[in-house]
Design a protein around this motif. Structure first.
Motif: not given
Length: 391
Positions: A43-64
């Motif tokens: 569910t989280v992965s699906s919702l995050v994908s929508e938020l990325i498409d809507e420009a509210f969220v971006t992805e950065s490089g890998p964390g620890a």
């Protein structure tokens, strides 16, 4: 149909929850979002994908990594939109362009010597237009305009009474809507200042805080149990008009002996004239008095001490009533903090009920002179994000 609608509502609520979690904990991994929200990873992965498409969220490089592949981190995209937020004061207008984190991008400020509505409104519109013109290109553009005013403001954005501007029954929200095709918010400036300090002034905001806005007039914004308290009709916080001297000096509100007639910027300037502390060729302003205080002018320092004691009287009353964790002093008299804090603290320590002083902090606004601007930005951003289901 009902089942489908309910599923939609749940999805939108979950989406808002995911976005809020990312905003509050950015940068954060998808797995951490799932753990924090209690939602499953799919569910989280699906919702995050929508938020990325809507420009509210971006992805950065890998964390620890705690073992295995390093996770991709999610960040809130604060540049997806911008607000225009305004502190409409007595004698000045300060307006700022902020991003969706409330970070100030550009500031415009102008002194306004006349308080007639038409002149003030003309200047207000000009400053707003300048900021909109310079807003960076973004997905959602300017999402709204928020204006904090030293006034009693209705829920409909009408200025019911602004004594120090000599305004009454002014339809400010409607007037701005006639010019700008954007959502408009009008709020009391002290309420906005309190909210701005709570949202952006602390790593761990206090649950019970009084923000005393002391400029030409005096008002208070109150954070009680972690929420902005505005009273039954939204008119709370008019501490400037509580009586502190029986049969005292007349006030513009029609009462006598009001707090702001003894402890405001207006009083400082009036006494400076009466005591001949400012010469005829000098600018009658708080800045002139500050320069004299810096030069150790004893008469000016005495005036500051007297006003500081009266501020202490008013704040002691508030402390005894509300038992806050923090009292902040903002607006113009924040610039006098090094001279005001000794008499204020002395009066509070000598007169406030003892157990009210336990774990009490009396300080000046953390956001300097941007408390109201930041508060209006917070109101505008929250309203915009609350409409996520409509995007």
């Amino acid at each position: 149909m009902s089942r489908t609608w309910n599923q939609y509502v749940v999805k939108q609520e979950n989406k808002a929850l995911v976005l809020t979690t990312i905003i509050n904990h950015t940068p954060i991994s998808r797995a951490a979002v799932a753990q924090s929200t209690g939602l499953n990873k799919g569910t989280v992965s699906s919702l995050v994908s929508e938020l990325i498409d809507e420009a509210f969220v971006t992805e950065s490089g890998p964390g620890a990594s705690s073992g295995g592949r390093r996770p991709v981190m999610l960040l809130f995209n604060a540049k997806a939109g911008f607000t225009v937020s305004v502190d409409l004061g007595v004698g000045y207008i300060q307006a700022a362009l902020t991003d969706l984190n409330g970070e100030i991008v550009q500031v415009e400020k102008k002194q306004v010597k006349e308080s007639t509505f038409d002149l003030v409104f003309e200047t207000l519109v000009h400053l707003i237009e300048q900021l909109i013109k310079h807003a960076p290109v973004s997905r959602y553009g300017v999402i709204g305009i928020g204006v904090g005013v030293p006034a009693v403001v209705s829920h409909e954005g009408e200025i019911l009474l602004a004594p120090n501007l000599n305004w009454k029954n002014i339809q400010l929200k409607q007037a701005l809507e006639d010019v700008f095709d954007l959502p408009i918010l009008i709020e009391n400036e002290a309420n906005a200042g309190a909210y701005g300090e709570m949202r952006f002034g602390f790593k761990q905001p206090p649950k019970d805080m009084i923000y005393a806005s002391i400029g030409i007039g005096i008002g208070a914004g109150m954070i009680l149990d972690g929420k902005l308290y505005t009273g039954k009709s939204g008119f709370s916080g008019e501490i400037g008009h509580m009586t502190i001297v029986k049969d005292g000096t007349s006030c513009r509100c029609g009462n006598v002996g009001c707090f702001e007639r003894y402890a405001s910027e207006q009083v400082l300037l009036e006494h400076a004239v009466k005591r001949h502390l400012i010469k005829a060729n000098e600018d009658l302003s708080l800045d002139t008095l500050i320069k004299k205080a810096e030069a150790h002018d004893q008469e000016v320092l005495q005036l500051f001490e007297e006003v500081g004691e009266y501020i202490g009287i008013g704040l002691t009353n508030i402390i005894n009533i509300f038992n806050p964790e923090v009292v902040l002093i903002g607006n113009r008299l924040r610039d006098l903090q090094k001279w005001l804090i000794p008499p204020i603290e002395h009066y509070i320590h000598s007169r406030a009920i003892g157990f009210h002083q336990q774990d009490l902090t009396v300080d000046f606004a953390k956001l300097e002179n941007f408390s109201t601007v930041k508060g209006m930005a917070a109101f505008t951003i929250e309203r915009f994000l609350a409409q996520l289901k409509d995007i």
